[in-house]
Write a protein that holds these residues in place. Structure first.
Motif, mmCIF file in Angstrom:
data_model
loop_
_atom_site.group_PDB
_atom_site.id
_atom_site.type_symbol
_atom_site.label_atom_id
_atom_site.label_comp_id
_atom_site.label_asym_id
_atom_site.label_seq_id
_atom_site.Cartn_x
_atom_site.Cartn_y
_atom_site.Cartn_z
ATOM 1 N N SER A 862 0.812 -1.222 0.000
ATOM 2 C CA SER A 862 0.000 0.000 0.000
ATOM 3 C C SER A 862 0.843 1.268 0.000
ATOM 4 O O SER A 862 0.325 2.360 -0.254
ATOM 5 C CB SER A 862 -0.922 0.016 1.226
ATOM 6 O OG SER A 862 -0.164 0.052 2.430
ATOM 7 N N PHE A 863 2.141 1.151 0.271
ATOM 8 C CA PHE A 863 3.018 2.320 0.296
ATOM 9 C C PHE A 863 3.430 2.680 -1.129
ATOM 10 O O PHE A 863 3.954 1.851 -1.860
ATOM 11 C CB PHE A 863 4.257 2.053 1.145
ATOM 12 C CG PHE A 863 5.130 3.263 1.361
ATOM 13 C CD1 PHE A 863 4.894 4.116 2.417
ATOM 14 C CD2 PHE A 863 6.164 3.566 0.487
ATOM 15 C CE1 PHE A 863 5.684 5.247 2.626
ATOM 16 C CE2 PHE A 863 6.958 4.684 0.672
ATOM 17 C CZ PHE A 863 6.712 5.526 1.750
ATOM 18 N N ASP A 864 3.176 3.919 -1.519
ATOM 19 C CA ASP A 864 3.495 4.389 -2.872
ATOM 20 C C ASP A 864 4.530 5.505 -2.776
ATOM 21 O O ASP A 864 4.206 6.642 -2.428
ATOM 22 C CB ASP A 864 2.229 4.897 -3.565
ATOM 23 C CG ASP A 864 2.490 5.364 -4.991
ATOM 24 O OD1 ASP A 864 3.626 5.179 -5.482
ATOM 25 O OD2 ASP A 864 1.565 5.913 -5.614
ATOM 26 N N GLY A 865 5.762 5.162 -3.072
ATOM 27 C CA GLY A 865 6.840 6.150 -2.953
ATOM 28 C C GLY A 865 6.721 7.306 -3.914
ATOM 29 O O GLY A 865 7.361 8.354 -3.737
ATOM 30 N N GLU A 913 26.477 -0.711 -0.535
ATOM 31 C CA GLU A 913 27.616 0.175 -0.789
ATOM 32 C C GLU A 913 27.143 1.602 -1.033
ATOM 33 O O GLU A 913 27.792 2.567 -0.608
ATOM 34 C CB GLU A 913 28.411 -0.341 -1.982
ATOM 35 C CG GLU A 913 29.141 -1.654 -1.705
ATOM 36 C CD GLU A 913 29.816 -2.209 -2.950
ATOM 37 O OE1 GLU A 913 29.554 -1.675 -4.051
ATOM 38 O OE2 GLU A 913 30.602 -3.181 -2.817
ATOM 39 N N ALA A 914 25.978 1.738 -1.713
ATOM 40 C CA ALA A 914 25.432 3.086 -1.948
ATOM 41 C C ALA A 914 25.039 3.739 -0.632
ATOM 42 O O ALA A 914 25.257 4.938 -0.418
ATOM 43 C CB ALA A 914 24.232 3.000 -2.888
ATOM 44 N N LEU A 928 16.907 4.364 -0.456
ATOM 45 C CA LEU A 928 15.662 3.813 0.063
ATOM 46 C C LEU A 928 14.696 3.462 -1.067
ATOM 47 O O LEU A 928 13.992 2.443 -1.025
ATOM 48 C CB LEU A 928 15.004 4.814 1.021
ATOM 49 C CG LEU A 928 15.665 4.991 2.392
ATOM 50 C CD1 LEU A 928 15.038 6.167 3.140
ATOM 51 C CD2 LEU A 928 15.535 3.718 3.227
ATOM 52 N N GLU A 929 14.656 4.307 -2.091
ATOM 53 C CA GLU A 929 13.767 4.045 -3.232
ATOM 54 C C GLU A 929 14.186 2.777 -3.965
ATOM 55 O O GLU A 929 13.335 1.974 -4.393
ATOM 56 C CB GLU A 929 13.763 5.250 -4.177
ATOM 57 C CG GLU A 929 13.048 6.476 -3.594
ATOM 58 C CD GLU A 929 13.308 7.741 -4.392
ATOM 59 O OE1 GLU A 929 14.159 7.695 -5.315
ATOM 60 O OE2 GLU A 929 12.663 8.769 -4.105
ATOM 61 N N GLU A 930 15.527 2.581 -4.118
ATOM 62 C CA GLU A 930 16.000 1.360 -4.773
ATOM 63 C C GLU A 930 15.673 0.129 -3.923
ATOM 64 O O GLU A 930 15.293 -0.925 -4.446
ATOM 65 C CB GLU A 930 17.504 1.453 -5.023
ATOM 66 C CG GLU A 930 17.879 2.492 -6.093
ATOM 67 C CD GLU A 930 19.389 2.586 -6.310
ATOM 68 O OE1 GLU A 930 20.090 1.643 -5.896
ATOM 69 O OE2 GLU A 930 19.835 3.586 -6.871
ATOM 70 N N THR A 931 15.815 0.276 -2.616
ATOM 71 C CA THR A 931 15.445 -0.823 -1.716
ATOM 72 C C THR A 931 13.960 -1.149 -1.854
ATOM 73 O O THR A 931 13.562 -2.318 -1.902
ATOM 74 C CB THR A 931 15.759 -0.440 -0.259
ATOM 75 O OG1 THR A 931 17.139 -0.063 -0.146
ATOM 76 C CG2 THR A 931 15.462 -1.599 0.689
#
Length: 935
Positions: A862-865, A913-914, A928-931
């Motif tokens: 339900s979380f929409d970044g 590493e990022a 966080l977005e990539e995660t």
């Protein structure tokens, strides 16, 4: 079930004198209705054939109206039965027969019953008309689903084999046959009710059929003859013309049809609009509706020069007669057309002066209240008059915009025509003149019109003349109030014309205002005085002593001139502005404030110390009296922002007495609310001097508050933090945990821990307060409050509350607030607080509870970044991680966050590493977005 048995049950079900039998019959009928529709319909048809009872017939028809008649044979049998009815039927049965026949036509006409309208022509006239009435109205069940085919046939589409869908000549259509029968009925029938019903059918057919079937000499002449018949027929006939004009078609063709039929000439000849009551008012109202519709429908054609000039003038002549008619229903009916004309004049560089003047003059006359108007705002008839004049005032704005200079000249002429002295004028004449002045600025462009008109020397001259007149001596109270309202609206005039202010203040504060015999005048004068003082505080200094003394005397002696509680508060606020914002020196402020507040404080002390059992045993009235007294202190203090020391001493006394009131009646909601307002006001006036008494205020506010006024305690705590920063800690030390516990106890919970939907918003509101107070503590530098000896033992509970708020994601704003709390607390801990136990507890909670919980929360589907609000949560989370990294060091960040949490969750090495190299919030947010994408 036999027809006789069914009839017996229906009669029993309708007999209220035998309740037991009625109940049993109703039960059996309900059970019978559960049979298949075919069975029910068959039984009802047999019942209709045999019964002679009206109530039974009504039951059968009503049930058939609602039933699904799926068998064609049953439908044929039923329509044959209904169309064979020759004897006159009561009106309610006629309607029911019409509804059922209309339903049968709708079901079968297009597919199989092509002769339906031919057969209908042979029926009883009443049945015929009722069926058409219902069919064209489309009021029966299912009427919207299959009517298009019937409409097509009525408009001339053939149903005959081989030519199906081909347009046939209009004169051979079913519509033509129906119109022929209807006009014959109008000519031959002498029954007024039947004639009225015939006209209703024609009116409803207008939007279905070709206009040539109506707009011809035979039909039009019959409609105009109807204008000379009974009122009902005349009204319906005019309604037919309105329907004709409102039909969707080319405007130019519509105008030609109206001209050729000479409808406007006939209306003018058959309805007397020049003499009041010469024609029935219902007919005149319908004529006005017709004129309004015609004008609006043909306006665009006139703008495009597609109308004959003489025809347009006929419309305008009828419009002016209707607009000037002495009845609000008639005049009001054409206001939309008047607005359209006014809008058009706005567009013209030079609108026709004669035309504009004529509309303005009529509007001015119509704005006058009737001589017997009582200004009773609860009377329904007078309320209708007021609604009408509200519409006129909207028109007034457009007329002003059309030509402001001409309109202002007209206002001057109206005022000049009033007798001198002006106080001798008729109430309606002077009232409407004042109203023209009052509303003038509303039509001026550019906005705000008020500032624009005050630059006009001509308008200022009108205002000056009014203020120099004896208008305040007029006997009618509404004239007086309108003048005061006008004076307040254009109060900026007094900034330059200061000598005129006395002309207003003397009556306003005397027996023509605050001391008037009529309560409404006194009440409104309190409000007007406040508005006036607020706007003119720069020039009020010389009037302060007189005004404050007079107001104080009025408040102190309520028996002579009783005031409502709101009115008294207006006066206290007025005193505060006069003392605090007019430029008085410290001594003048202190002396005047003491003169007003010393008796007020004594009055409260007297109430608090009363031993009168009638007072103390009536907690509501007793509490209301104390609450109003405290509210007066809050209102008066609005006039002060940074008062001098001697004034603060007086205000401090009022602060003390407010606390005494709260201690006496902490369970009284209004007392709590007003005491909370006093605290907020005194925080501005007394600054840090409020802190010693703040714990006592908060202890009572929190202990006795409900979900309704919990927000007041929260506002005190938040304002204390924002205004006094770290100095707020001692004042709030003993209030923080009681407040959080109170919040928790007030959160509504349903059975099994579930919250009903209707309580969700209340629950969320309380949670927001619970999260926001700790956030305000840390964000304003009062973090010592959390780690004081009083509160440090419960720090883990606070951290749990805030992390739950961050992780639950019930509301994005709340989530962001809770994450911010941890980030700011962490930064302040590093800079100010060295206790290892506290530091260890905070870091342990962040590493073990908050970060894993947040990662779990943002991993939820339900979380929409990409959502703006959710993106703020990611940004704040990233900010927290950067703060951790910078305050605790890279090694600890890598061990506690990257290895223990992210690596454990399967985060790829490249992203880890990022995270490790990120030094800015945006870089951390991208991690966080990539995660989030991988999850």
């Amino acid at each position: 079930m036999t027809p006789q048995e069914l009839e017996h049950l229906v009669l029993l079900a309708g007999d209220a004198s035998k309740s037991q039998n009625q109940w049993e019959a109703t039960r059996v009928l309900t059970k019978w209705l559960e049979n298949p529709d075919n069975t029910v319909v068959s039984n009802l048809i047999e019942l209709l054939k045999s019964t002679q009872q009206e109530s039974v017939t009504f039951f059968a028809l009503t049930t058939l109206q609602r039933a699904d008649m799926n068998l064609y044979e049953q439908r044929v049998e039923l329509r044959t039965l209904l169309m064979s009815l020759i004897q006159p039927l009561p009106k309610h049965l006629q309607i029911k027969v019409g509804v059922v026949l209309a339903k049968l036509i709708q079901q079968d006409f297009v597919s199989s019953w092509h002769s339906a309208f031919d057969e209908l022509l042979q029926t009883n006239p009443s049945v015929y008309l009722r069926t058409l009435e219902v069919l064209f109205e489309g009021s029966y069940e299912g009427a919207d689903s299959s009517m298009q085919g019937i409409k097509d046939v009525l408009r001339g589409m053939s149903l005959s084999p081989g030519v199906k869908g081909v347009q046939i000549p209009i004169e051979r259509t079913i519509s033509a046959q129906i119109m022929q029968r209807l006009t014959t009925l109008l000519i031959e029938n002498k029954d007024s009710d039947l004639n009225a019903l015939t006209l209703i059918v024609i009116k409803r057919m207008v939007c279905w059929i070709d206009l040539s079937l109506v707009m011809n000499e035979r039909v039009v002449s019959l409609l105009f003859q109807a204008l000379q018949r009974e009122v009902d027929s005349a009204v319906i006939a005019m309604g037919c013309f309105s329907e004709l004009v409102g039909r969707g078609m080319d405007m130019h063709k519509k105008a030609i049809l109206l001209q050729e039929a000479k409808i406007l000439e006939h209306v003018a000849a058959n309805v007397n609009l020049k003499e009041l009551d010469a024609s029935p008012i219902e007919v005149v109202i319908e004529v006005a509706t017709f004129v309004n519709t015609t004008g609006l429908e043909l306006f665009e054609a006139w703008e495009q020069n597609q109308l004959v000039e003489a025809f347009w003038h006929q419309i305008l002549d009828l419009f002016f007669l209707c607009f000037s008619y002495d009845d609000i229903d008639v005049s009001g009916a054409v206001i939309p057309f008047a607005n359209r004309l006014a809008v058009n004049m706005e567009k013209e560089d030079k609108p026709s002066q004669n035309f504009l003047s004529q509309i303005i003059l009529i509007m001015y006359k119509q704005m006058k209240y009737p001589s017997d108007f009582q200004f009773d705002y609860e009377d329904e008839v007078e309320a209708e008059e007021e609604v009408y004049r509200t519409e006129l005032r909207k028109l007034n704005q457009r007329l002003i915009r059309a030509d402001p200079e001409s309109y202002l000249k007209f206002i001057g002429e109206v005022l000049s025509s009033l007798p001198h002295p002006i106080s001798t004028s008729q109430t309606s004449d002077v009232e409407v003149a004042l109203r023209l002045v009052y509303h003038y600025c509303e039509g001026i462009r550019p906005s705000p019109g008020l500032k624009v008109v005050m630059k006009s020397s001509a308008f200022r001259a009108i205002l000056c003349a009014l203020h120099r007149s004896d208008i305040t001596s007029h006997t009618h109270r509404e004239v007086l109030l309108l003048y005061y309202d006008l004076a307040v609206r254009y109060a900026m005039l007094f900034l330059e014309e200061k000598e005129l202010l006395t002309h207003l203040l003397v009556p306003l504060s005397g027996d023509r205002g605050l001391q008037h015999e009529y309560h409404r005048v006194r009440s409104r004068s309190c409000y007007f005085l406040l508005k006036l003082v607020k706007g003119l505080s720069k020039v009020m200094k010389e009037y302060v002593e007189t005004a404050v003394t007079g107001i104080h005397n009025l408040i102190s002696n309520p028996t002579h001139f009783p005031l409502g509680s709101d009115d008294s508060l207006y006066l206290f606020e007025t005193i505060g502005i006069l003392l605090g914002k007019t430029g008085l020196n410290e001594q003048q402020q202190q002396q005047s404030l003491t003169m007003v507040m010393a008796p007020h404080v004594q009055k409260i002390e007297k109430l608090l110390s009363t031993t009168d059992p009638n007072v103390s045993l009536d907690p509501k009235n007793y509490g209301d009296a104390l609450s109003e007294s405290v509210a007066a202190i809050a209102y008066l203090s609005k006039g002060f922002k940074a008062p001098p020391e001697s004034v603060q001493i007086v205000l401090a006394e009022t602060f003390n007495i407010s606390l005494a009131v709260l201690r006496r009646l902490p369970s009284h909601e209004s007392v709590r609310k007003n005491c909370a307002i006093v605290w907020q006001r005194m925080a501005i006036c007394l600054k840090s001097k409020v802190l010693p008494l703040t714990p006592a205020f908060l202890q009572l506010e929190i202990e006795y508050c409900t979900s309704e006024d919990l927000v007041d305690a929260a506002q005190i705590m938040n304002q204390c933090c924002m205004k006094f920063k770290q100095n707020a800690s001692p004042a709030l030390d003993k209030a923080l945990f009681p407040f959080l516990k109170k919040c928790h106890s007030l959160i509504p919970v349903g059975g099994n821990g579930e919250v009903p939907p209707q309580l969700k918003s209340e629950q969320l509101a309380i949670k927001k307060l619970m999260f926001n107070v700790p956030y305000q503590v840390v964000s304003n530098g009062a973090t010592n409050l959390l780690v004081s000896p009083q509160n440090s033992g419960g720090l883990k509970d606070i951290l749990k509350i805030m992390s739950d708020g961050a992780i639950s994601n019930e509301d994005p704003t709340t989530t962001k607030t809770c994450i911010s709390f941890f980030r700011i607390f962490l930064q302040q801990l590093d800079q100010q607080i060295s206790e290892n136990g506290i530091e260890r507890n905070l870091l342990s909670h962040i590493y073990d509870e908050l970060i894993p919980g947040l990662l779990e929360s943002i991993s939820n589907p339900s979380f929409d970044g990409k959502d703006a609000m959710q993106a703020r949560i990611l940004h704040e989370f990233a900010h927290l991680l950067i703060s951790l990294k910078s305050t605790r060091g890279v090694d600890e960040f890598q061990q506690a966050v990257l290895q223990r949490t992210l690596h454990h969750r399967g985060c790829p090495v490249s992203i880890l590493e990022a995270y490790q190299v990120a030094v800015e919030v945006k870089q951390m947010q991208r991690c966080l977005e990539e995660t989030l994408n991988i999850v």
